[in-house]
Design an enzyme around this catalytic site. Structure first.
Site, PDB file in Angstrom:
ATOM      1  N   PHE A   1       1.078  -0.870  -0.057  1.00  0.00           N
ATOM      2  CA  PHE A   1      -0.006  -0.312   0.192  1.00  0.00           C
ATOM      3  C   PHE A   1       0.689   1.279  -0.400  1.00  0.00           C
ATOM      4  CE2 PHE A   1       0.707   0.124   4.670  1.00  0.00           C
ATOM      5  CZ  PHE A   1       0.775   1.017   4.452  1.00  0.00           C
TER       6      PHE A   1
ATOM      7  N   LYS B   1      -1.193  -7.196  -9.281  1.00  0.00           N
ATOM      8  CA  LYS B   1      -2.400  -7.374  -8.001  1.00  0.00           C
ATOM      9  C   LYS B   1      -1.897  -6.448  -7.333  1.00  0.00           C
ATOM     10  CE  LYS B   1      -3.038  -8.717  -4.042  1.00  0.00           C
ATOM     11  NZ  LYS B   1      -3.836  -7.813  -3.534  1.00  0.00           N
TER      12      LYS B   1
ATOM     13  N   GLU C   1      -5.076  -3.741  -2.134  1.00  0.00           N
ATOM     14  CA  GLU C   1      -6.677  -3.516  -2.025  1.00  0.00           C
ATOM     15  C   GLU C   1      -6.672  -2.189  -0.794  1.00  0.00           C
ATOM     16  OE1 GLU C   1      -4.602  -5.593  -0.585  1.00  0.00           O
ATOM     17  OE2 GLU C   1      -5.547  -6.925   1.081  1.00  0.00           O
TER      18      GLU C   1
ATOM     19  N   SER D   1       5.047  -6.366   3.355  1.00  0.00           N
ATOM     20  CA  SER D   1       5.818  -6.811   4.498  1.00  0.00           C
ATOM     21  C   SER D   1       6.560  -7.979   4.334  1.00  0.00           C
ATOM     22  CB  SER D   1       5.118  -7.340   5.798  1.00  0.00           C
ATOM     23  OG  SER D   1       4.015  -8.108   5.028  1.00  0.00           O
TER      24      SER D   1
ATOM     25  N   CYS E   1       9.674   1.906   3.464  1.00  0.00           N
ATOM     26  CA  CYS E   1      11.203   1.115   3.984  1.00  0.00           C
ATOM     27  C   CYS E   1      11.735   0.818   3.509  1.00  0.00           C
ATOM     28  CB  CYS E   1      10.751  -0.371   2.720  1.00  0.00           C
ATOM     29  SG  CYS E   1      11.498   0.263   1.118  1.00  0.00           S
TER      30      CYS E   1
ATOM     31  N   GLU F   1       9.351  -3.374  13.184  1.00  0.00           N
ATOM     32  CA  GLU F   1       8.956  -2.887  12.216  1.00  0.00           C
ATOM     33  C   GLU F   1       7.732  -1.782  12.415  1.00  0.00           C
ATOM     34  OE1 GLU F   1       7.993  -3.691   7.737  1.00  0.00           O
ATOM     35  OE2 GLU F   1       8.426  -1.934   6.829  1.00  0.00           O
TER      36      GLU F   1
END
Ligand code: NAD
Length: 478
Positions: free
Chosen positions: A153, A177, A180, A230, A285, A379
């Site tokens: 995301f 993909k 979402e 992740s 990240c 994280e």
């Protein structure tokens, strides 16, 4: 798509058309104010089959074009990105919450990634050599076939652009993909690619969650997958995709360390650290997460507090992605406090005028953290930095090396010898010296070490040429 039209009805993009689906929908929520702005389909494996079929049918035509012809489509697409930058930035701002300036920077980065892709014809010249008298050997680069990309995301546009421009210019066809949580920008991308002249079926989008990810990993007609997300899911995807004998590079999470030596320049170090940990609300990240303070660096910490106080929720600091993420991050801060760390700047529960239901957290600095605390190891993915105090560079390197992750690591110093030791011994794929976010820009490749990446090679730059192609060796005489 009319970008002003809400609620958004997100649809899959297959064979150059938006197609209706018969599946459950998920609410699409804007982090800016918690409002439901649309519906996202949670597609099933049947929808995926249709997209893979479309990509398979398009493969022969697309891969038989010359690389220069394929690059030309991306040259036109790159120009369209430029002329639609305001509209695309607005979409990212709405679906992700990052500020308009950050959203615009993301599109500029997507443009840079396309510029690399259109330069591929100049980079990948075929090799040829006379290997025996009258006999020549030639190496051609051929596409891998139908490929897939699964994205997170936090960069709705840039991260997909890490994969699809290079993969497509090199002759593959793709099913993407997107996350979402942020499906909107890729819808516009599909429309702009079509407008640029990309043939139907070369680029397809299937929206959904876990079910589609698993189906992509298992699909026998997909030959290669890039994943970004992740570490937990990167491991699932890498294991599952390679179990069905696909190529896979899977980028995972991060816990980036910034080592600050006492001779570091006060003002630039402080502002670099604060913009690294708070840019995109810490949801990068490459974000600074742990500052390792070597000796007395209190003047730098004081300056960091000053700079951090200029970050304003709802102004130059956007929200985090969801109410769950906000709650999780605030719990991490509370736990660190309970374990004895000092919250010297507390961003929990800020009041944001006009955006009361947005998922905001203010810049947070936690001092006197010890390496064994959860906040030092896990994280956080929010605008939070913890400070671990150590006596020397050796101890700092030991802590950095102990992390399970290894995306980025930076040292702030004016001493070249100390910087050289750190560059050599830090256990991370991307190293900074006096640079808070050491992203290697094109043509250099992007990728971490340890549990920040699984698979061989990096995801962008020249490394991606190896990933998206296979070599054909031809030996001939006349
Ligand atoms: P995520 O792992 O939750 O989701 C990534 C993708 O995997 C999404 O498309 C999602 O639909 C899918 N997914 C989620 N759970 C799944 C499951 N159990 N099984 C199969 N698929 C699943 O990541 P996110 O929250 O969207 O993004 C944030 C994470 O991404 C952070 O950890 C961040 O560090 C990482 N990230 C890493 C890089 C990098 O270059 N290493 C770059 C960007 C983001």
């Amino acid at each position: 798509m009319d970008v002003l039209e809400q609620p958004y009805r997100v649809r899959n993009f297959v064979k150059g058309e938006f197609v209706d689906h018969h599946s459950d929908n998920l609410d699409l929520v804007s982090p800016l104010n918690g409002a439901v702005i649309g519906q996202v389909p949670m597609s099933d494996s049947q929808s995926l089959d249709g997209a893979v079929r479309a990509a398979s049918e398009a493969l022969a035509g697309w891969s038989s074009k010359t690389i220069k012809e394929r690059a030309k489509v991306f040259f036109r697409y790159r120009t369209l990105l430029e002329s639609h930058i305001d509209e695309l930035s607005n979409l990212i701002h709405l679906e992700h919450g990052k500020t308009l300036i950050e959203s615009r920077a993301e599109i500029l980065k997507a443009i840079e990634l396309c510029e690399f892709a259109v330069s591929l014809p100049q980079i990948i010249g075929n090799e040829i050599q006379e290997v025996s008298k009258g006999i020549e050997c030639r190496v051609d680069r051929k596409p891998v076939g139908v490929v897939a990309a699964i994205t997170p995301f936090n960069f709705p546009s840039m991260v997909p652009h890490w994969s699809f421009p290079n993969a497509l210019v090199l002759g593959n066809t793709m099913v993407l993909k997107p996350s979402e949580k942020v499906p909107l920008s890729m819808i516009r991308t599909a429309e702009l690619l079509k407008e640029a002249g990309l043939p139907d079926g070369v680029f397809n989008i299937i929206h959904g969650g876990q079910e589609i990810v698993k189906a992509l990993c298992d699909h026998p007609d997909i030959k290669a997958i890039t994943f970004v997300g992740s570490t937990k899911v990167a491991k699932i995807v890498y294991r599952r995709a390679t179990a069905t004998l696909k190529r896979c590079v899977a980028l995972g999470g991060a816990k980036n360390h910034l080592v600050v030596l006492p001779d570091a320049a006060v003002t630039s170090t402080a502002s670099n650290i604060i913009s690294s940990m708070s840019g995109c609300a810490g949801q990068r990240c490459m974000a600074a997460s742990v500052m390792i303070a070597v000796g007395d660096v209190d003047p730098i910490i004081q300056k960091m507090l000053e700079v951090a106080n200029t970050m304003v929720c709802g102004g130059n600091l956007g929200p985090v992605i969801s109410q769950d993420a906000k709650q999780r991050i605030e719990n991490c801060i509370a736990l660190a406090e309970k374990q004895g760390a000092q919250v010297i700047l507390d961003g929990r529960d800020p009041v944001v005028e006009g955006k009361r239901n947005g998922f905001y957290i203010g810049t947070t600095i936690i001092d006197n953290v010890t390496p064994d605390m959860a906040i030092a190891k896990e994280e956080i993915f929010g605008p939070v930095i913890c400070i671990i105090r150590v006596k020397d560079l050796e101890e700092a390197i030991h802590i950095e090396n102990s992390s399970v992750y290894g995306n980025a690591a930076t040292v702030f110093t004016q001493n070249g010898a100390d910087a050289a030791i750190f560059m050599d011994r830090a256990s991370a794929g991307m190293i900074g010296v006096n640079v808070g976010v050491p992203v290697p820009r094109e043509p250099f490749s992007f990728g971490g070490w340890n549990e920040s990446k699984f698979g061989v090679g990096d995801i962008t730059g020249k490394s991606s040429v190896e990933f998206w192609t296979q070599l054909k060796k031809i030996t001939y005489q006349w």
